[in-house]
Structure formats: structure tokens, C-alpha cells
Scaffold this motif. Sequence first.
Motif, PDB file in Angstrom:
ATOM      1  N   VAL A  22      73.525  25.203  48.459  1.00  0.00           N
ATOM      2  CA  VAL A  22      74.287  26.037  49.396  1.00  0.00           C
ATOM      3  C   VAL A  22      73.406  27.124  50.018  1.00  0.00           C
ATOM      4  O   VAL A  22      73.510  27.437  51.207  1.00  0.00           O
ATOM      5  N   PHE A  23      72.490  27.684  49.244  1.00  0.00           N
ATOM      6  CA  PHE A  23      71.582  28.703  49.768  1.00  0.00           C
ATOM      7  C   PHE A  23      70.605  28.072  50.776  1.00  0.00           C
ATOM      8  O   PHE A  23      70.324  28.649  51.834  1.00  0.00           O
ATOM      9  N   GLN A  24      70.137  26.887  50.459  1.00  0.00           N
ATOM     10  CA  GLN A  24      69.229  26.202  51.381  1.00  0.00           C
ATOM     11  C   GLN A  24      69.945  25.874  52.690  1.00  0.00           C
ATOM     12  O   GLN A  24      69.371  26.000  53.771  1.00  0.00           O
ATOM     13  N   HIS A  25      71.196  25.449  52.582  1.00  0.00           N
ATOM     14  CA  HIS A  25      71.984  25.194  53.785  1.00  0.00           C
ATOM     15  C   HIS A  25      72.081  26.468  54.631  1.00  0.00           C
ATOM     16  O   HIS A  25      71.875  26.458  55.847  1.00  0.00           O
ATOM     17  N   PHE A  26      72.378  27.579  53.942  1.00  0.00           N
ATOM     18  CA  PHE A  26      72.501  28.888  54.595  1.00  0.00           C
ATOM     19  C   PHE A  26      71.193  29.279  55.303  1.00  0.00           C
ATOM     20  O   PHE A  26      71.204  29.820  56.414  1.00  0.00           O
ATOM     21  N   LEU A  27      70.078  28.959  54.671  1.00  0.00           N
ATOM     22  CA  LEU A  27      68.788  29.406  55.211  1.00  0.00           C
ATOM     23  C   LEU A  27      68.228  28.500  56.299  1.00  0.00           C
ATOM     24  O   LEU A  27      67.413  28.941  57.120  1.00  0.00           O
ATOM     25  N   THR A  28      68.649  27.226  56.268  1.00  0.00           N
ATOM     26  CA  THR A  28      67.951  26.279  57.140  1.00  0.00           C
ATOM     27  C   THR A  28      68.824  25.673  58.227  1.00  0.00           C
ATOM     28  O   THR A  28      68.298  25.136  59.190  1.00  0.00           O
ATOM     29  N   CYS A  29      70.142  25.723  58.090  1.00  0.00           N
ATOM     30  CA  CYS A  29      70.991  25.094  59.095  1.00  0.00           C
ATOM     31  C   CYS A  29      70.900  25.866  60.409  1.00  0.00           C
ATOM     32  O   CYS A  29      71.103  27.090  60.443  1.00  0.00           O
ATOM     33  N   GLY A  30      70.617  25.144  61.492  1.00  0.00           N
ATOM     34  CA  GLY A  30      70.402  25.790  62.787  1.00  0.00           C
ATOM     35  C   GLY A  30      71.699  26.102  63.494  1.00  0.00           C
ATOM     36  O   GLY A  30      72.732  26.346  62.859  1.00  0.00           O
ATOM     37  N   ALA A  31      71.649  26.095  64.804  1.00  0.00           N
ATOM     38  CA  ALA A  31      72.800  26.515  65.595  1.00  0.00           C
ATOM     39  C   ALA A  31      73.838  25.407  65.764  1.00  0.00           C
ATOM     40  O   ALA A  31      74.911  25.642  66.321  1.00  0.00           O
ATOM     41  N   ASP A  32      73.530  24.173  65.282  1.00  0.00           N
ATOM     42  CA  ASP A  32      74.467  23.056  65.411  1.00  0.00           C
ATOM     43  C   ASP A  32      75.717  23.310  64.569  1.00  0.00           C
ATOM     44  O   ASP A  32      75.683  23.256  63.346  1.00  0.00           O
ATOM     45  N   GLU A  33      76.839  23.573  65.237  1.00  0.00           N
ATOM     46  CA  GLU A  33      78.037  23.985  64.519  1.00  0.00           C
ATOM     47  C   GLU A  33      78.567  22.888  63.604  1.00  0.00           C
ATOM     48  O   GLU A  33      79.097  23.165  62.531  1.00  0.00           O
ATOM     49  N   LYS A  34      78.439  21.635  64.074  1.00  0.00           N
ATOM     50  CA  LYS A  34      78.911  20.506  63.267  1.00  0.00           C
ATOM     51  C   LYS A  34      78.169  20.430  61.934  1.00  0.00           C
ATOM     52  O   LYS A  34      78.774  20.293  60.878  1.00  0.00           O
ATOM     53  N   ALA A  35      76.854  20.526  62.023  1.00  0.00           N
ATOM     54  CA  ALA A  35      76.035  20.465  60.810  1.00  0.00           C
ATOM     55  C   ALA A  35      76.400  21.611  59.871  1.00  0.00           C
ATOM     56  O   ALA A  35      76.492  21.439  58.659  1.00  0.00           O
ATOM     57  N   TRP A  36      76.619  22.786  60.457  1.00  0.00           N
ATOM     58  CA  TRP A  36      76.988  23.953  59.645  1.00  0.00           C
ATOM     59  C   TRP A  36      78.294  23.691  58.897  1.00  0.00           C
ATOM     60  O   TRP A  36      78.383  23.904  57.688  1.00  0.00           O
ATOM     61  N   LYS A  37      79.290  23.201  59.632  1.00  0.00           N
ATOM     62  CA  LYS A  37      80.603  22.975  59.014  1.00  0.00           C
ATOM     63  C   LYS A  37      80.537  21.899  57.941  1.00  0.00           C
ATOM     64  O   LYS A  37      81.208  21.999  56.910  1.00  0.00           O
ATOM     65  N   MET A  38      79.721  20.889  58.183  1.00  0.00           N
ATOM     66  CA  MET A  38      79.580  19.831  57.192  1.00  0.00           C
ATOM     67  C   MET A  38      79.000  20.389  55.878  1.00  0.00           C
ATOM     68  O   MET A  38      79.523  20.134  54.796  1.00  0.00           O
ATOM     69  N   GLY A  39      77.933  21.139  56.022  1.00  0.00           N
ATOM     70  CA  GLY A  39      77.309  21.753  54.842  1.00  0.00           C
ATOM     71  C   GLY A  39      78.266  22.700  54.147  1.00  0.00           C
ATOM     72  O   GLY A  39      78.304  22.794  52.917  1.00  0.00           O
TER      73      GLY A  39
END
Lengths: 553, 553
Positions: B315-332
Motif C-alpha cells: 500500500v505504501f509503494q502504491h502511494f509512492l509510485t502511482c501516477g496521475a492515472d485515476e483508474k490505476a490509483w483507484k484499483m490500487g
Amino acid sequence: MALKAKVLYDFHSENPGEISITENETVTLFSEEELEGWLEGENSKGEAGLFPASYVEILRDHIASSASNNGFSSPKAQSPAHASYTSSDSQSQRGFGAGSGGGSSFHTSQGSDDDWDDDWDDGSPAPDAAKGLGTSPPLYPVTTSLPGRGGGQQQSGQQAKSSATVGRNLNRFSTFVKSGGEAFLLGEASAFVKDGDRICVVMGKHGPEWQEDPYPFTCTIDDPTKQTKFKGMKSYMSYGLTPTHTNVQVNRRYKHFDWLYARLVERFPVISVPHLPEKQATGRFEEDFISKRRKGLIWWMNHMTSHPVLAHCDVFQHFLTCGADEKAWKMGKRRAEKDELVGANFFLTISTPAVPLDLQDVESKIEGFKTFTKKMDENIVVVNTAINEFARKQITGFKKEYQKVGLSFKFLSQAFELDQQAYAVGLNRAINYTGEAYEAIGDYFAEQPRQDLDPISDLLDLYRGHLANFPDIIHVQKGALTKVKDCPKQEGELHDRCNIISCATLAEIQHFHRTRVRDFRSQMQHHLRQQISFFQKITAKLEDALQRYDDDQ
Amino acid sequence: MALKAKVLYDFHSENPGEISITENETVTLFSEEELEGWLEGENSKGEAGLFPASYVEILRDHIASSASNNGFSSPKAQSPAHASYTSSDSQSQRGFGAGSGGGSSFHTSQGSDDDWDDDWDDGSPAPDAAKGLGTSPPLYPVTTSLPGRGGGQQQSGQQAKSSATVGRNLNRFSTFVKSGGEAFLLGEASAFVKDGDRICVVMGKHGPEWQEDPYPFTCTIDDPTKQTKFKGMKSYMSYGLTPTHTNVQVNRRYKHFDWLYARLVERFPVISVPHLPEKQATGRFEEDFISKRRKGLIWWMNHMTSHPVLAHCDVFQHFLTCGADEKAWKMGKRRAEKDELVGANFFLTISTPAVPLDLQDVESKIEGFKTFTKKMDENIVVVNTAINEFARKQITGFKKEYQKVGLSFKFLSQAFELDQQAYAVGLNRAINYTGEAYEAIGDYFAEQPRQDLDPISDLLDLYRGHLANFPDIIHVQKGALTKVKDCPKQEGELHDRCNIISCATLAEIQHFHRTRVRDFRSQMQHHLRQQISFFQKITAKLEDALQRYDDDQ
């Protein structure tokens, strides 16, 4: 039997508590004791109140018996500026500063040698009672001079502010008369002046100045030693003085300084004789007081020896050079007390530059100086208040804050010590040391004011004394000028004599400025140097603490 | 319609205001809102009062309509330690510290993505209203965390002292249950653990420790920028984060940190997740607050990236690395929220050293650590109070004293300027400059705390957060130990599982000590270096002033 006095000059009351009196009127005195140059009594209209002591002449026949009791040959011999002050309450009621804000008020001694060891001796009457006496309030306040940090600090602002204004103005005309200025101006002064007594005013770059001292010297003052006499029944402090021009030490007590001071004030009407440090300070430890008085005496001596006129006058030289031979001392003492060249006759000793001064120019210079002294008097009160408060804060608040932080760091290291991991030991020690460093810094702050603020405070005390002297000096000159203006016909001699008074006054003012610039420059430098080394000491302590974090890592 | 809840475990009231409840009893709730892990209601005997929220299960059928209003799927999803606190008065009445002295109390977010921009957004609702909102008190105190210098400073000592004692003890048993410790110990936990999820505890020099991070990284946090949306109707602060292992910047808002924090707390029962800096500070300028929060976030990030387990969790890695793509963010985001390896299952992921620990030894170590944290918690309160007070004094008193002295020197030079003698000009200027130097030094004192005291204060804040976490962590381990002692028969598996919990707890304690020694060493060094350059700056200023006395002499 009621005391009577004859009124010599008209006086118009200007303030509540004063009464008006008319020339040749006879007034009834309630007491022959002067309060700061004032007497209390009732005029022929039945009004009771205060009037200037110098405006009346006590009718001696009536009080012959009581006069012998207090050892004064005449109340007029007691300078109004240095009369003892019997009630400190009257100060606030009357609205003028105690001791005029700067004048040490002590008894002048002009009686027989028998009262040489009377009660105003600065030793304690018996060694055993010394401590008790030091803390009990004196029956009569023996000093109303510059309040130090310990005593009347809070009132000092008020007192000093009023010094140059109300208190002095009331004495204005009497000062001109009493100083001998009027007598001299009117040609009534006459005395034999030896060449050695001659005092030269020369024309310098900035106006008239005292001729430079061809034989300058200084004088050291050793730590005072406690002496006893009457088989230990009485004790006193003795100061060892060593003037550089003889290099022979003489021992003097405070009362000798006191006696000398009275002679000098009487002798030199337009010279600002430096005030002696306060006779007694209440609420301070004895050691502090002795140290403070010694520092005050050193400053006093500095101003005596650096004054071209005062440094070489007979009475001061007698004081500095007379050894332990009591006979020689008494002889010099009597000679000084019989000196004819006091008051009006002092002006006979002055040689002026060839070209007389422009009196209008003199008037404007004097006015400028009056403004200057008033402002300086006000502002050194501000400085004194600020640095005293600053010193107090450093001794209490600053110290406390650093020590609280230091203690909290020590607490932190104590908590950390509960973790017994080897790798934490170095850190715990370093934090503990940092705590100790902060506690030490707190102590540095508390000790610092003694090094760099107290000396400024001492200097300001001395200058407040001078500033309290100048209104009288200025009034002598102004009195002369007014007289000359009032009598435009008698131009010649009156003008010459007014020129002499003006030259002496301006020379004294010039001397004041030179000394002031010298003293303030050196004291500010001293202060800054002390502050710099203080902050360097703190920095070194912190660097030491920082180093500990590298150990045992 | 009255809310009802079913009692899951017996609870015996121990303090005034609490009520006892019995397993399977149905109680009536006055509100479904928890106060610091407690609910208020009435038991079947008709007694009204507080009981632990985790001991009951709210009967959902009754409150379906109101539940959708606040976006919580279940009150149990809200960790009692981080529930919002509706009345600060209840603290003194109930006798436990606000937010347990260290816990930032903010809402956890586990609702739909639709409430992503709800009212607890950290921006102001409209740019125009920003200032007004900043100064008005919030309806509900949004933080009860570490009181900063501005707010509840005076109470901080009291609050923090109680943190490790009363407040926590009341939650003790529920923590063991809620954390999943009990379920794991009883063999009730089960989940599929991938190799990548495995967490190793190894035996180090000082006992069990987390396996060292093979891929360490750090992460910078830029100054936040103000962003707006809904055509400027809403504004918020955005932080640019750049982790060193990707070197790609991502933008996160405070609420993203907030969401992450909730996931981590839920995920890791015996790891001390660093607390986020307070959500909102009252009584401070906005700029100060933003700067303070950023510094807090930097510390937070430092503790996240330097923790071997937290740094690499999904979850921390997702927080640190997920870019501006909202879909990817929501999936993570959804993946993290559905993570099975939370609570009890976390312990399934842990590998321990081959040789099991001696449980008596573990018990004594844990006891020692408990004593340590209690002492450290108490003493950092002392340090915090001392340095906050010290900072306040420097900003007010110290500054004022130096400036008063500075001003008085300037007054002195003004008085001296009335004397127009050429030889006095240099001195007047030098005294004036000295006055200015003192005024500048006053400013130095006022500016200094920001450099060397505030950083210590920030560090202490972070550590008070950790210290507030440890009682719960210790209680999980103690709960396991107690259970093992109570059931001596089932030695084998129960012992193994208790060993896992103990290894993880000791590894976390060891990590805490290492980080503590590192942080306090570097902060004390930083503090001392800053202090040294501060005093050097003062010294330089004074040396500059001293030099002026040599000019124009």
C-alpha cells in the motif's frame, strides 16, 4: 525660646509649601536645621512654610546655647547642597529630588579634631554588633544620593528627572550669592594670591579650557582593609592610596574623603567636584557594598587626578601625600580649613586669555550646555534603568531558562539510560553533557552583568553626580551675566570680572566634555569586549558539547 | 428509533461513568459515534454510561439509513485509537488523555471513492473564505493530538503523563482481541501468503530484529502547492513526493496520507506506524501551519522509508509510485482496502529465527521497555515544555531586553549629539551603532528558536506518537503471553505462535531504539551547530560595533 532670622533678600513663593518673605522682615524659625537648603518658619503675616536658608540670617544672640551643641560655628558654614536630610518623606511632598538627584548628602565636618571619630564614622561601633547594625535602618538616612540597583531603584527615574529642574531652580539666586559669584562681581572679594595658586584658562581649539596639567599623575586605590581601634571596640575600613608622583602609599578612611570633598566644594565654585560614592547602601551584602564603593572611589580618584585644577590644589595634595604623622596631618587640615581662596576669592586666582569673550556667544554656549545636560541626565536614567533591568533579567530569567533546558536534557538522558544497549551509551553521555553545558551557560549569564553592565552603571552614577553639579555652576555664570546686563554703565571692571567667571565656566564645561568622551568611549569598548568574550565562552562550551556526539559512535 | 447493539464480551465497569455489560445482552446506544473507542448507552438493567465500542456489535438493520450518511460501512472499521473526539470536556471528566496523549485523531476513510472530497478535506471550501475559516474554531475539534506551542501548551504535561497509563489500560484486552493477536494465537487466522509478503525477523547482536532493508530508499517532500477544483470553489494543498527508487514525482494530498495511515495501522498490529502531523492547528498563522505540517510530513516520511517492513509494503509503494492515472490509483486503493493480510493474518507472514525465544526473557525485556517508554514519555514532555518556554522567552523577553538596551544606547547617543564638538562625532556614531547592534541581536534571539528549538519539538512530537503506539503493541504481546501461561497444555503450536508475536514485537522495539538513537543524535548535533553559529553571529555583530569606536578617534 523662638529662633528668629532676618530676611536678607525678597523671596516669592512659587510652590505649595513655600512662603514669601521680604527683605529686612524678621521671621520665626521652627528649627535651625536646614532641609536641602531650606528652612521652615513663619513670616510676619503669620504664614508658615519653607523659604531658602540663604535668604535669611539667623539672629545668633538667641541661639548661642544650642549652637554649641551641634558643633557648627554657623549654620551658613553648612553648604545647603550637602545638608543632612532628616525626612525622606518630605521629598515626595515637596516635589524635588532627594539630594537633588545626585548630591551625596552627608555632614560636612568643620568642627574640632575631636569629632573626627564621631558617629558618622564608616566603621561599626563594635565588631560584635556589626551585622545587626548593617541591616537595621539608620535613624537618619545617611545618603540620599544616586540610588543603586539594590535600594531605591524604582524611584531613580523620577528623582533624577527632577534633579536638573525643580530642585535646582529654587536655589538659583542663592547659589550665585552663596558661591561668592556676586561678591566677586561687585568687586567685594580680596585676598592675597600666590603665584602657586594661580589657575590659567587658555584659549583652545574649542574655546576656553583649563591649562593642561604639566605634571599629570594617577593614583591607585587598594582593596580596603578592616582596621580596629580602642582595643577592637571600633572598626573601620582603610584604603591604601598610592599616587604615581610620589609612589608612597598613604592610608585614608572614607571620612577623610568626605572631609576633602567638603573642602573642594567650598573652594571651587564653578568646578564640578566628582561626587563620592554613596556612604551606605542598604539591602546589599557587605562585600558587594565594599566592592561597589571601591569601584566608585576609583572612578572618583580618576576624575580628581585628571582635572588640571583639582589634581594640584593644596588640600588634595595634602590628602594624597601626608603620611602617618598625625601632627602634619592636623596642620594641613587646619590650613585647608582656613584657606582664604574659597568662594568669591577663588575667582581672584584665575588668569584669562588676553581677548575677552563675547558675552552673547558665552550665553548661547551656556544655554546649549544646559539643554545638553538636561537631555543627558534624562537619557542616562533610561540607560541605567535598561541595563539594571537587563542585569536583573540575566541573573534571574535568562539563567533560569538555560538551566531549565539544561535540566530537561539531563532528564532526557536519564530516560535514555534505562535502555542498556551499548550503542546508546555515547549518546546518553553526550545529551547529559549538553544539559550540563546549558546549566553552565545559565551561570555565565548570571555572572556576566558584573563584568560589563555594572561598570557602565558605576560610570553613569559618577556622571549623574556631575550633571547634578552643573545647574549650580551655570547659575553662578548666569547670575553674573544678569548683573552685567542690569548695570550697563559700570562696563569696565564688571565686564572683566564677568569674563573671568565665564572663562572658568566654559573651561569647566570643556573639561567635562573631554572627560565624558574619553570615559564613555573606553567604557563602551570595555563593555563590548566583555560581551564578545562572554559569547565566545558560550560558543566554546557548546562546541565542547557538540564534540561529545562524535565520541563512542 | 433507538439504536441497539449486541454485547460480544463481558465488560466490568472500573471507573465512574462506565457501565458493566454482559455477553449476549442487548444494549441501547445513545449515539453510534465513538468517543475514543467508547460508546455511550444503556444496559438492560437501565444503567446509562460508557462501555468499550469493541465489546459490542451494532445491530445494523436498525440503522441502515443513518449508516449511509456518514460513509462508514461499519463502526468497527474505525480504530478506537483514531476515532474522532467530539468533546474535549469529556477528557477531564473521564480522566484519560486526549487522543491518548499522542494519537492524532482523525477520521479513517474506508467508504466509497465518492467521499474522497468531503468536508474533512484539508483545503478551504472557497478561496475567499479561507482566512475567516482559519481563525474560527471548528465545530468539532479535528485534532486532539500533540498540543503544539500555540494551542493547549499548558495542559500538555498533564495529558501526556496519563497517556501511557490510564487511557491505554482501559483498552488493553480489546486491543489484544481487535488486533487479531488472540485469533492468531488460537489458530483461527488463515490466509494465502505470497513469498513477496513474507517478513523476516532475524537474530541480531541485540536480539530479534527486522531483516535489514536490501533496497533502501528515501523520499523528498516538496513545498506544498495550492490547487483548486470545481472552478475554484474548492482548494487544497498538494505535496510533491519524489522517492529515490523511482525518481518520479507523484502528487498527494493530506487526505491521501490519512487514508494510507489508516491502512497501515490496520495492516500491522505490532508495528509502530508513525503518526501523521496534526491535521489542523488553531491559533497559528496559516504559513506557519503549512511549514510545520510539511516538516512533520518529512519526519513521517523519514520514519516510513527507514522502516524495513513499512517501506516495502504494497500500500505504501502504491502511494509512492502511482501516477496521475485515476483508474490505476483507484484499483490500487481497492486492492489495499481488500487486503486479507491484515490484523491476525499479518502474523502469518512472519518468519522467525530458527531457535525460539525464551519467553521469560521476552517478558522481562518487554517489561523493561515498558518502563523505558513510560519514562521517556514523561521526560520528553519535560523537554518539550522547557524548550517551548525557552523559545517563547527568546521571542518575547530576551528580544525585548536586548532591544531595550539597544534603544537606551541610541538615546544616549542622541543626547550626546547635542554636543556639537567635532571630537565627539565618532563616539556618538559608535554608540548609536552599538544600539542598533543590540536591537539586531534582539531580533537574532527571536528568530533563533525556529532554527534550533522547533526541530527538536517536531522530533519530540513524532516520538510521542510512537510512544503512544507502544502500549497497544505491548498489550498484544502480553495478551499472547498470558494466554500461553493460562493454557500450559497446548504447548506446541500456541508456543510457536506466541514466539512469532514476541519476535515481531522485539524486532519492532529494537528498530525503535536504533531509530531513536540515530534521530536524537542528529537532532542534538543540529541543535548545537545552530546554537554555535547563532552565538558566533552575535559575536561578529558585537565585534563590528567595537570596531566603530576606533574610527574617527
